[in-house]
Design a protein around this motif. Sequence first.
Motif, PDB file in Angstrom:
ATOM      1  N   VAL A 299       3.600  15.162 -13.797  1.00  0.00           N
ATOM      2  CA  VAL A 299       4.698  15.337 -12.465  1.00  0.00           C
ATOM      3  C   VAL A 299       4.514  14.364 -11.537  1.00  0.00           C
ATOM      4  O   VAL A 299       5.559  13.892 -10.956  1.00  0.00           O
ATOM      5  CB  VAL A 299       4.419  16.698 -11.753  1.00  0.00           C
ATOM      6  CG1 VAL A 299       5.548  17.290 -10.542  1.00  0.00           C
ATOM      7  CG2 VAL A 299       4.516  18.043 -13.033  1.00  0.00           C
ATOM      8  N   LEU A 300       3.262  14.141 -11.237  1.00  0.00           N
ATOM      9  CA  LEU A 300       3.036  13.000 -10.282  1.00  0.00           C
ATOM     10  C   LEU A 300       3.703  11.727 -10.894  1.00  0.00           C
ATOM     11  O   LEU A 300       4.494  10.896  -9.929  1.00  0.00           O
ATOM     12  CB  LEU A 300       1.399  12.551 -10.039  1.00  0.00           C
ATOM     13  CG  LEU A 300       1.342  11.718  -9.012  1.00  0.00           C
ATOM     14  CD1 LEU A 300       1.743  12.372  -7.433  1.00  0.00           C
ATOM     15  CD2 LEU A 300      -0.216  11.669  -9.049  1.00  0.00           C
ATOM     16  N   GLN A 301       3.672  11.433 -11.963  1.00  0.00           N
ATOM     17  CA  GLN A 301       4.319  10.223 -12.543  1.00  0.00           C
ATOM     18  C   GLN A 301       5.949  10.317 -12.392  1.00  0.00           C
ATOM     19  O   GLN A 301       6.409   9.282 -11.959  1.00  0.00           O
ATOM     20  CB  GLN A 301       3.960  10.041 -13.982  1.00  0.00           C
ATOM     21  CG  GLN A 301       4.332   8.773 -14.605  1.00  0.00           C
ATOM     22  CD  GLN A 301       4.088   8.439 -16.144  1.00  0.00           C
ATOM     23  OE1 GLN A 301       3.603   9.474 -16.696  1.00  0.00           O
ATOM     24  NE2 GLN A 301       3.908   7.313 -16.426  1.00  0.00           N
ATOM     25  N   ILE A 302       6.451  11.437 -12.549  1.00  0.00           N
ATOM     26  CA  ILE A 302       7.608  11.603 -12.638  1.00  0.00           C
ATOM     27  C   ILE A 302       8.143  11.471 -11.206  1.00  0.00           C
ATOM     28  O   ILE A 302       9.369  11.063 -11.036  1.00  0.00           O
ATOM     29  CB  ILE A 302       8.170  13.016 -13.025  1.00  0.00           C
ATOM     30  CG1 ILE A 302       8.122  13.396 -14.388  1.00  0.00           C
ATOM     31  CG2 ILE A 302       9.588  13.624 -12.725  1.00  0.00           C
ATOM     32  CD1 ILE A 302       8.025  14.872 -15.128  1.00  0.00           C
ATOM     33  N   ILE A 303       7.511  12.101 -10.271  1.00  0.00           N
ATOM     34  CA  ILE A 303       7.738  11.719  -8.667  1.00  0.00           C
ATOM     35  C   ILE A 303       7.907  10.290  -8.493  1.00  0.00           C
ATOM     36  O   ILE A 303       8.770   9.817  -7.858  1.00  0.00           O
ATOM     37  CB  ILE A 303       6.740  12.357  -7.881  1.00  0.00           C
ATOM     38  CG1 ILE A 303       6.842  13.744  -7.778  1.00  0.00           C
ATOM     39  CG2 ILE A 303       6.684  12.046  -6.589  1.00  0.00           C
ATOM     40  CD1 ILE A 303       5.745  14.526  -7.559  1.00  0.00           C
ATOM     41  N   GLY A 304       6.987   9.362  -8.928  1.00  0.00           N
ATOM     42  CA  GLY A 304       6.931   8.082  -8.759  1.00  0.00           C
ATOM     43  C   GLY A 304       8.399   7.402  -9.286  1.00  0.00           C
ATOM     44  O   GLY A 304       8.900   6.643  -8.662  1.00  0.00           O
ATOM     45  N   TYR A 305       8.816   7.778 -10.707  1.00  0.00           N
ATOM     46  CA  TYR A 305       9.731   7.200 -11.282  1.00  0.00           C
ATOM     47  C   TYR A 305      11.056   7.599 -10.507  1.00  0.00           C
ATOM     48  O   TYR A 305      12.187   6.921 -10.369  1.00  0.00           O
ATOM     49  CB  TYR A 305       9.798   7.532 -12.660  1.00  0.00           C
ATOM     50  CG  TYR A 305       8.939   6.482 -13.357  1.00  0.00           C
ATOM     51  CD1 TYR A 305       9.618   5.284 -13.858  1.00  0.00           C
ATOM     52  CD2 TYR A 305       7.650   6.713 -13.674  1.00  0.00           C
ATOM     53  CE1 TYR A 305       8.722   4.271 -14.490  1.00  0.00           C
ATOM     54  CE2 TYR A 305       6.906   5.799 -14.513  1.00  0.00           C
ATOM     55  CZ  TYR A 305       7.455   4.216 -14.856  1.00  0.00           C
ATOM     56  OH  TYR A 305       6.648   3.696 -15.571  1.00  0.00           O
ATOM     57  N   LYS A 427       4.426  -2.084   3.821  1.00  0.00           N
ATOM     58  CA  LYS A 427       5.111  -2.106   2.441  1.00  0.00           C
ATOM     59  C   LYS A 427       4.245  -3.050   1.492  1.00  0.00           C
ATOM     60  O   LYS A 427       4.212  -2.630   0.231  1.00  0.00           O
ATOM     61  CB  LYS A 427       6.462  -2.870   2.844  1.00  0.00           C
ATOM     62  CG  LYS A 427       7.258  -3.079   1.647  1.00  0.00           C
ATOM     63  CD  LYS A 427       8.566  -3.670   1.834  1.00  0.00           C
ATOM     64  CE  LYS A 427       8.105  -5.350   2.011  1.00  0.00           C
ATOM     65  NZ  LYS A 427       9.505  -6.126   1.830  1.00  0.00           N
ATOM     66  N   ASP A 428       3.541  -3.793   1.938  1.00  0.00           N
ATOM     67  CA  ASP A 428       2.674  -4.973   1.072  1.00  0.00           C
ATOM     68  C   ASP A 428       1.598  -3.949   0.351  1.00  0.00           C
ATOM     69  O   ASP A 428       1.385  -4.237  -0.896  1.00  0.00           O
ATOM     70  CB  ASP A 428       1.873  -5.765   2.113  1.00  0.00           C
ATOM     71  CG  ASP A 428       1.196  -6.805   1.033  1.00  0.00           C
ATOM     72  OD1 ASP A 428       1.843  -7.628   0.349  1.00  0.00           O
ATOM     73  OD2 ASP A 428       0.042  -6.802   1.427  1.00  0.00           O
ATOM     74  N   GLU A 429       1.025  -2.967   1.159  1.00  0.00           N
ATOM     75  CA  GLU A 429       0.052  -1.849   0.405  1.00  0.00           C
ATOM     76  C   GLU A 429       0.824  -1.290  -0.687  1.00  0.00           C
ATOM     77  O   GLU A 429       0.128  -0.963  -1.908  1.00  0.00           O
ATOM     78  CB  GLU A 429      -0.597  -0.998   1.419  1.00  0.00           C
ATOM     79  CG  GLU A 429      -1.337  -1.955   2.423  1.00  0.00           C
ATOM     80  CD  GLU A 429      -2.449  -2.801   1.905  1.00  0.00           C
ATOM     81  OE1 GLU A 429      -2.843  -2.610   0.982  1.00  0.00           O
ATOM     82  OE2 GLU A 429      -3.052  -3.548   2.700  1.00  0.00           O
ATOM     83  N   ILE A 430       1.935  -0.896  -0.520  1.00  0.00           N
ATOM     84  CA  ILE A 430       2.604  -0.383  -1.622  1.00  0.00           C
ATOM     85  C   ILE A 430       2.796  -0.826  -2.688  1.00  0.00           C
ATOM     86  O   ILE A 430       2.812  -0.749  -3.864  1.00  0.00           O
ATOM     87  CB  ILE A 430       3.788   0.379  -1.092  1.00  0.00           C
ATOM     88  CG1 ILE A 430       3.547   1.592   0.208  1.00  0.00           C
ATOM     89  CG2 ILE A 430       4.906   1.184  -2.125  1.00  0.00           C
ATOM     90  CD1 ILE A 430       5.070   2.104   0.635  1.00  0.00           C
ATOM     91  N   LEU A 431       3.293  -2.270  -2.555  1.00  0.00           N
ATOM     92  CA  LEU A 431       3.463  -3.059  -3.804  1.00  0.00           C
ATOM     93  C   LEU A 431       2.269  -3.389  -4.320  1.00  0.00           C
ATOM     94  O   LEU A 431       2.286  -3.660  -5.661  1.00  0.00           O
ATOM     95  CB  LEU A 431       4.499  -4.381  -3.073  1.00  0.00           C
ATOM     96  CG  LEU A 431       5.619  -4.256  -2.595  1.00  0.00           C
ATOM     97  CD1 LEU A 431       6.143  -5.523  -1.848  1.00  0.00           C
ATOM     98  CD2 LEU A 431       6.675  -3.959  -3.667  1.00  0.00           C
ATOM     99  N   VAL A 432       1.082  -3.582  -3.720  1.00  0.00           N
ATOM    100  CA  VAL A 432       0.035  -3.801  -4.242  1.00  0.00           C
ATOM    101  C   VAL A 432      -0.435  -2.784  -5.313  1.00  0.00           C
ATOM    102  O   VAL A 432      -0.897  -2.892  -6.289  1.00  0.00           O
ATOM    103  CB  VAL A 432      -1.377  -4.203  -3.394  1.00  0.00           C
ATOM    104  CG1 VAL A 432      -2.484  -4.309  -4.030  1.00  0.00           C
ATOM    105  CG2 VAL A 432      -0.869  -5.462  -2.587  1.00  0.00           C
ATOM    106  N   ASP A 438       1.505   0.049 -12.130  1.00  0.00           N
ATOM    107  CA  ASP A 438       2.688   0.344 -12.994  1.00  0.00           C
ATOM    108  C   ASP A 438       3.626  -0.982 -12.515  1.00  0.00           C
ATOM    109  O   ASP A 438       4.355  -0.947 -11.631  1.00  0.00           O
ATOM    110  CB  ASP A 438       3.359   1.501 -12.533  1.00  0.00           C
ATOM    111  CG  ASP A 438       4.344   1.957 -13.403  1.00  0.00           C
ATOM    112  OD1 ASP A 438       5.263   1.052 -13.850  1.00  0.00           O
ATOM    113  OD2 ASP A 438       4.536   3.115 -13.751  1.00  0.00           O
ATOM    114  N   LYS A 439       3.787  -1.962 -13.665  1.00  0.00           N
ATOM    115  CA  LYS A 439       4.423  -3.102 -13.454  1.00  0.00           C
ATOM    116  C   LYS A 439       5.905  -2.907 -13.508  1.00  0.00           C
ATOM    117  O   LYS A 439       6.507  -3.628 -12.579  1.00  0.00           O
ATOM    118  CB  LYS A 439       4.336  -3.889 -14.382  1.00  0.00           C
ATOM    119  CG  LYS A 439       2.711  -4.414 -14.454  1.00  0.00           C
ATOM    120  CD  LYS A 439       2.170  -5.311 -13.454  1.00  0.00           C
ATOM    121  CE  LYS A 439       0.836  -6.097 -13.455  1.00  0.00           C
ATOM    122  NZ  LYS A 439      -0.096  -4.871 -13.681  1.00  0.00           N
TER     123      LYS A 439
END
Length: 643
Positions: A299-305, A427-432, A438-439
């Motif tokens: 479910v957490l992965q679905i939230i991310g996508y 935002k930089d920390e989110i991208l890191v 998850d590429k």
Amino acid sequence: MDTNIVIALFILIIPVFNFLFLGLLGSKMSEKTAGTIGTVGLGIVALLSYITAYNYFFGYGKVDGVYLPISEGFEWLRFTEHLHIDLGILLDPISIMMLVVVSTVSFMVHLYSIGYMHGEKGFQRYFSFLSLFSFAMLGLVVATNIFQMYIFWELVGVSSYLLIGFYYTKPSAVAASKKAFIVTRFADLGFLVGILLLSYFTKTFDFAQICDTSATGAILSNNVTTTFLGFSVISWAMALIFIGGAGKSAMLPLHIWLPDAMEGPTPVSALIHAATMVVAGVFLVARLFPVYYFFTPTVLQIIGYLGAATSLFAALVACTQTDIKRVLAFSTISQIAYMLVALGVSKYGAEHEAGLGYMASMFHLFTHAFFKSLLFLAAGAIIHAVHSNEMGDMGGLRKYLPITHITFLIACLSIAGIPPFSGFFSKDEILVAAFEHDKILFVCQYLVAGLTAFYMFRLYYSIFWGKETHYHHTPHEAGLNMTIPLLFLAFLTVVTGFIPFADLITTDGKPMEIHTVWEVAIPSVLVGLVGIAIATYMYKKPTLMPDKVSNSLGGFYKATAKKFYFDELYIFVTKKIIFNGISTPIAWFDRHVVDGFMDLQATISNGVSAKIKGLQSGHVQQYVWVFAVSVFIIAGLVIFLPL
């Protein structure tokens, strides 16, 4: 009772007092009095929130190097031996962070509204509703249990409905308020069902017990194997709970209400639809993060996508909108989705930056609240000056609105991720975090970063540069009560990025060691600069380039401008399928078959009654005659019929 809990209690009492006082007596006082009462009240709330945050983060909250929650409450309703609903106050890093965000933005909006709403019919009612919303949102973030959160969650929805529909004589505002209320109610039904499922298995509503994996771990682990349609019951429960969050945070496909909600007063958009209510879904996932991570990782992965898809969708749509508030609305959807992506890629713990995504999500929630509310309030100052929301009615405003111009530019640079503004750091920390875990999401969010820079500077240049519009009157800056909030929020946009957030808010309360990952940060800045450069080339000066680009994209541009036809799809489903295809036949069956059968029974009864009513004429002679005839008939039957 703990002193800090008492302070937090006053944080809740003051806005609810303002709501009742202004709601009941506001009509008997002047605008100045009502505005002053509301603003001073929220100013006190903001001050108490800062005191609470300082005392917690630099005092009692840290025990042996770990930030521990404190809570106090009482039992309200008991259902079973184990299951009961409590009311109380929970103070921990994310609830205190949200207290600061909600109280600060609400105070700025109250101050700003004194000038912006001056002369509006219902001025006192407006401030009463603002206080109600502030109370509901503050109550939501300090709730000790998920059912208490749900109560305030619904109150937030009600106050949002009231504020979006503030201009109740305007049909579009009424329609927008109903749309927001109905869409979020459908989502909240899922939230409620999820709460009931989760509490059925855990035997508690309390956040501390639910998230204590050592206490509920065995229970949840046992029920992970209980499946329905291929997913565990706990996964279904947490997914349903997230549906409530997706509705409040306007995630696909429940996003359709937020752009229309811009029909409300602009300060309302800054408070509700930029900084507070719309991040409730992010806060909900963060509050239950241990359960999502340890027991429902799918479910957490679905939230991310879902967050990635929503952020890209909203960024594309924002590139084509012409109403400045709708551009900011889709920008808000995109940035909130960014936060959910961060939670979706996060792990638990402080070691080796495992919980970087969680921290980054909360950090971006914090910084975004200030620069996005700044953008909305600056948009309000622009609308106040030119009396239009359309970018085509603007241009060259930088020389008329210098303060608004500079503050708007600061916010644009921040959301574009340009250092040293706060948006760059969060935002930089989110991208890191996305880069490490998850590429696919990382590449998607890089693209969104470039689009964000482009559409924000498209907006900036269209308003303050471009071709100067012939204005019916000379635009000018608003009064101090509108410009002071802009300056204060601009100051926060500059400095909040330097807060050592990783030392304060993490998944497990332990400080996290982070550092700038230059191989991610430098390209992200370059992507933002490319987006700004393209927007500068296309919109700083009047050119034919925007028209050429839109014409070359053809159907894709049209679909994007139409928000990929989601509204049309909902209208088709509701009107053509549900109303015409389902409701109309059901209504015909009810009217002609059900009602017809009942009418037939009534007709038969009336007919029979008409035929036999003569037997009850009231004439004694008739009764004697009927009696005598009946006796003779019965006697004849007895005599002549064999036994």
